[in-house]
Design an enzyme around this catalytic site. Structure first.
Site, PDB file in Angstrom:
ATOM      1  N   GLU A  30       9.756 -26.049 -11.450  1.00  0.00           N
ATOM      2  CA  GLU A  30       9.823 -24.814 -10.651  1.00  0.00           C
ATOM      3  C   GLU A  30       8.711 -24.773  -9.600  1.00  0.00           C
ATOM      4  OE1 GLU A  30      12.362 -22.878 -10.685  1.00  0.00           O
ATOM      5  OE2 GLU A  30      13.226 -24.007 -12.349  1.00  0.00           O
TER       6      GLU A  30
ATOM      7  N   HIS B   4       9.660 -26.923  -6.639  1.00  0.00           N
ATOM      8  CA  HIS B   4      10.538 -26.251  -5.658  1.00  0.00           C
ATOM      9  C   HIS B   4       9.695 -25.420  -4.691  1.00  0.00           C
ATOM     10  CE1 HIS B   4      14.611 -27.139  -6.845  1.00  0.00           C
ATOM     11  NE2 HIS B   4      14.492 -26.637  -8.066  1.00  0.00           N
TER      12      HIS B   4
ATOM     13  N   GLU C 118      17.124 -30.592  -5.993  1.00  0.00           N
ATOM     14  CA  GLU C 118      16.927 -30.696  -7.441  1.00  0.00           C
ATOM     15  C   GLU C 118      16.284 -32.032  -7.815  1.00  0.00           C
ATOM     16  OE1 GLU C 118      17.053 -28.609  -9.866  1.00  0.00           O
ATOM     17  OE2 GLU C 118      17.630 -27.035  -8.493  1.00  0.00           O
TER      18      GLU C 118
END
Ligand SMILES: [Zn+2]
Length: 271
Positions: free
Chosen positions: A137, A140, A197
């Site tokens: 996370e 990202h 991703e």
């Protein structure tokens, strides 16, 4: 999609267009809104989210989320500094919170604002699993994936966005949340692209390894995610692509590389 309705446009004169470099890939990425403007909006959003949800404090789990988050943040800083990106995190204000919610999700907003839902903890199955999710996370956010997604959508809609994003009403807030994966409140979450991703998996693996967490655990974590989805709608954190199997294979293949990267920082044993 009610995107046009959900975006407030401030002045139409100038399209504030800039390119940011992704320090992990060296690629130029689209960033319509500079961090200096995006971060305060994200911070306000985050605070709002915390007031509207049940934040868990003072438990072992809550302490673990903070501990892992701090270690991942330190790893990110070390990695960026070592690779010539001093100052990249200067506007970041890291914060880690555990929220009491059955949803299987976790996210990191621009500027390092992180939430874990209690629903993801049984799948994380301990601190190393949490580190794998946290690394992903945070990756990202560091790579500005949410911002790119938002910028791309603006362009697609032909919306000229000058200077700022205003998050003033519920609809526009929901739009913002969609782009950053804060799904449970909104009901709809736009999946990150396959490329994003895969990139977040790789960066996340490096971060967890530099933080001293065994990168071999990442593939195991995604196996549990896959099992958890049980052929039904996948947990929100799992976007539809890449397929679980290719993701697991990819993480396995990259784990030795992540360990080698960690070694450069003097990290040779993993918890
Ligand atoms: Zn992701």
């Amino acid at each position: 999609m009610k995107l046009k309705n959900t975006i407030i446009i401030f002045g139409m004169a100038l399209l504030s267009f800039s390119c940011a470099e992704n320090p992990f890939t060296g690629k130029k990425t689209m960033a319509l809104v500079p961090n200096s403007q995006l971060f305060p909006t994200a911070f306000a959003q985050y605070d709002q989210f915390l007031t509207e949800n049940k934040v868990v404090t003072g438990t072992k789990d809550a302490e673990m989320i903070t501990r892992v988050g701090q270690r991942i943040a330190v790893a990110a800083e070390r990695w960026l500094n070592a690779n010539g990106h001093q100052g990249y995190l200067k506007d970041y204000k890291w914060e880690y919170n555990l929220v009491d919610d059955k949803t299987v999700n976790a996210w990191c907003m621009p500027g390092g604002k992180i939430v874990f839902y209690t629903g993801i903890l049984p799948i994380a199955k301990g601190e190393t699993g949490v580190a794998a999710i946290m690394g992903h996370e945070v990756a990202h956010a560091l790579a500005n994936h949410g911002q790119q997604r938002m910028s791309a959508a603006y362009l697609q809609q032909g919306v000229a966005l000058a200077g700022n994003i205003a998050i003033k009403d519920e609809q526009s807030r929901n739009a913002f949340n969609q782009y950053y994966g804060i799904g449970s409140q909104v009901g709809v979450m736009l999946p990150f692209s396959r490329a994003h991703e895969t990139e977040a998996d790789k960066i996340g693996l490096y971060l967890m390894a530099v933080a001293g967490y065994n990168p071999d655990e990442a593939a195991e974590l995604w196996k549990r995610m896959k099992a958890n989805s049980g052929g039904q709608a996948p947990p929100e954190i799992l976007s539809t692509h890449p397929s679980n199997d290719s993701r697991i294979a990819n993480l396995k293949a990259l784990a030795p590389q992540a360990k080698a990267e960690a070694k450069k920082f003097g990290v040779t044993s993993f918890r």
